[in-house]
Scaffold this active site. Structure first.
Site, short mmCIF file in Angstrom:
data_model
loop_
_atom_site.label_atom_id
_atom_site.label_comp_id
_atom_site.label_asym_id
_atom_site.label_seq_id
_atom_site.Cartn_x
_atom_site.Cartn_y
_atom_site.Cartn_z
N LYS A 108 0.86 -1.20 0.00
CA LYS A 108 0.00 0.00 0.00
C LYS A 108 0.89 1.24 0.00
O LYS A 108 1.73 1.41 0.88
CB LYS A 108 -0.90 0.02 1.24
CG LYS A 108 -1.77 1.26 1.34
CD LYS A 108 -2.82 1.12 2.42
CE LYS A 108 -2.36 1.60 3.77
NZ LYS A 108 -2.20 3.06 3.87
N ASP A 151 -3.36 4.35 -2.01
CA ASP A 151 -4.31 4.84 -1.00
C ASP A 151 -4.32 6.37 -0.99
O ASP A 151 -3.69 7.00 -0.15
CB ASP A 151 -3.85 4.26 0.36
CG ASP A 151 -4.72 4.66 1.52
OD1 ASP A 151 -5.85 5.14 1.30
OD2 ASP A 151 -4.28 4.49 2.68
N LYS A 156 -7.35 8.21 -1.44
CA LYS A 156 -8.65 8.67 -0.90
C LYS A 156 -9.21 9.86 -1.67
O LYS A 156 -9.36 10.97 -1.12
CB LYS A 156 -8.53 9.01 0.58
CG LYS A 156 -8.05 7.86 1.45
CD LYS A 156 -8.06 8.26 2.92
CE LYS A 156 -7.63 7.15 3.84
NZ LYS A 156 -6.19 6.81 3.77
N HIS A 192 -11.54 12.58 -3.20
CA HIS A 192 -12.79 13.22 -2.73
C HIS A 192 -12.88 14.60 -3.39
O HIS A 192 -12.20 15.53 -2.97
CB HIS A 192 -12.75 13.34 -1.19
CG HIS A 192 -14.03 13.81 -0.59
ND1 HIS A 192 -14.22 13.87 0.78
CD2 HIS A 192 -15.19 14.21 -1.13
CE1 HIS A 192 -15.44 14.31 1.03
NE2 HIS A 192 -16.05 14.54 -0.10
N ASP A 193 -13.68 14.71 -4.44
CA ASP A 193 -13.79 15.99 -5.14
C ASP A 193 -15.08 16.00 -5.96
O ASP A 193 -15.85 15.03 -5.92
CB ASP A 193 -12.54 16.20 -6.03
CG ASP A 193 -12.16 17.69 -6.12
OD1 ASP A 193 -13.06 18.51 -6.34
OD2 ASP A 193 -10.97 18.00 -5.98
N ASN A 242 -16.55 15.69 -11.80
CA ASN A 242 -15.72 15.91 -12.98
C ASN A 242 -14.22 15.75 -12.66
O ASN A 242 -13.47 15.10 -13.40
CB ASN A 242 -16.01 17.30 -13.55
CG ASN A 242 -15.41 17.48 -14.91
OD1 ASN A 242 -15.57 16.61 -15.78
ND2 ASN A 242 -14.69 18.56 -15.11
N THR A 253 -10.96 6.39 11.02
CA THR A 253 -10.92 5.90 12.41
C THR A 253 -10.55 7.01 13.39
O THR A 253 -10.72 6.85 14.59
CB THR A 253 -9.93 4.72 12.57
OG1 THR A 253 -8.79 4.97 11.76
CG2 THR A 253 -10.57 3.42 12.16
N GLN A 313 -3.09 1.96 17.32
CA GLN A 313 -4.36 1.35 16.91
C GLN A 313 -5.17 1.03 18.16
O GLN A 313 -4.63 0.55 19.16
CB GLN A 313 -4.10 0.06 16.12
CG GLN A 313 -3.36 0.26 14.81
CD GLN A 313 -4.24 0.81 13.70
OE1 GLN A 313 -5.37 1.23 13.95
NE2 GLN A 313 -3.73 0.81 12.49
N ARG A 361 3.43 -1.53 10.65
CA ARG A 361 4.53 -1.62 11.61
C ARG A 361 4.92 -3.03 12.04
O ARG A 361 6.11 -3.31 12.17
CB ARG A 361 4.23 -0.74 12.84
CG ARG A 361 4.45 0.72 12.52
CD ARG A 361 3.74 1.64 13.45
NE ARG A 361 2.30 1.59 13.27
CZ ARG A 361 1.43 2.34 13.91
NH1 ARG A 361 1.86 3.20 14.81
NH2 ARG A 361 0.14 2.24 13.68
#
Ligand code: C5P
Length: 234
Positions: A32, A59, A61, A63-64, A67, A118, A191, A212
């Site tokens: 990743k 990765d 992500k 977001h827009d 178009n 998260t 985490q 990790r």
């Protein structure tokens, strides 16, 4: 459906990432690449890692507006990565217009939605994002997962603990990619809700993302093989 372990390449420099991957010489692994490495090194790092025969989850992500999202999707398709993702909060138009571009490309790529980060808890969700106070976080995650399915994305990123509910509601073919994996429950790092590779398998995860525990192991290849065996139940 192929189940696999995805190694999080959370490095900031190309040299660090490639030196780490040298330890997997001869093995084709799934990695990743996140914003930190991609924003620093750009598409070249993706091409270099692909050239070495590894699979890539990019990765970023997205977001827009639809178009722009379509344009970004086309650029990512040109990179020939194996998996990439969108924020479900972008809504149906954004997600489904990206899906259409992917379908038209005939490329075999897994597309995921990020549901609720998260780092967002119920307080933030209600007080800052103004999401209906009657809704619990897991209900919003499920709603976002439904939106991803309706938009014809392949699946979502979620906690392994959420997988049984997601599969029950959206079907076993709806892909779940789950971080928060530790071989022993004490080694949490930052985490909060973790599961072991074996638990992730039992809960029905399709892909686990491990950072990790593999990166900081004395022998990362050995650790990777052990985690993979435990996850695949071999
Ligand atoms: O080092 P560790 O195994 O905790 O890394 C998990 C990876 O999964 C990191 O790259 C982290 O950003 C990512 N991730 C996460 N939780 C999410 C989404 C992504 O830990 N909800």
């Amino acid at each position: 459906m192929a189940k696999d372990v995805i190694i999080a390449l959370d490095f900031s420099k190309k040299e660090e990432a490639l030196n780490f991957l040298d330890k997997f010489e001869g093995q084709s692994v799934f990695v990743k690449i996140g914003m930190e490495l991609f924003y620093k090194e750009g598409p070249e790092i993706v091409k270099e890692i692909k050239k070495r025969g590894h699979k890539i989850f990019l990765d970023l992500k997205i977001h827009d507006i639809p178009n722009t999202c379509i344009g970004a999707t086309k650029s990512l398709l040109d990179l020939d990565v194996d998996m990439f993702n969108y924020h479900a909060a972008g809504g149906f138009n954004m997600l489904s217009s990206a899906s259409k571009v992917i379908k038209d490309s005939n490329k075999d790529v897994v597309t995921l939605a990020v549901t609720m980060l998260t780092s967002t808890d119920e307080d933030i969700m209600h007080e800052e994002l103004k999401i209906d106070k009657d809704l619990k976080l897991d209900e919003v995650v499920l709603q976002y997962a439904k939106l991803a399915k309706k938009s014809e994305l392949s699946g979502i990123v979620c906690s392994a603990l959420e997988v049984p509910k997601i599969k029950e509601e959206l079907g076993k073919d709806f892909i779940t990619v789950t971080p928060g994996i530790r071989k022993v429950k004490k080694a949490l790092d930052d985490q909060k809700r973790v599961v072991t590779p074996k638990e992730a398998r039992e809960l029905g995860s399709d892909y686990i993302v491990v950072g990790r525990p593999i990166r900081s192991a004395e022998d990362p290849l050995k650790e990777y093989i052990e985690i993979k065996k435990e996850f695949l139940g071999e």
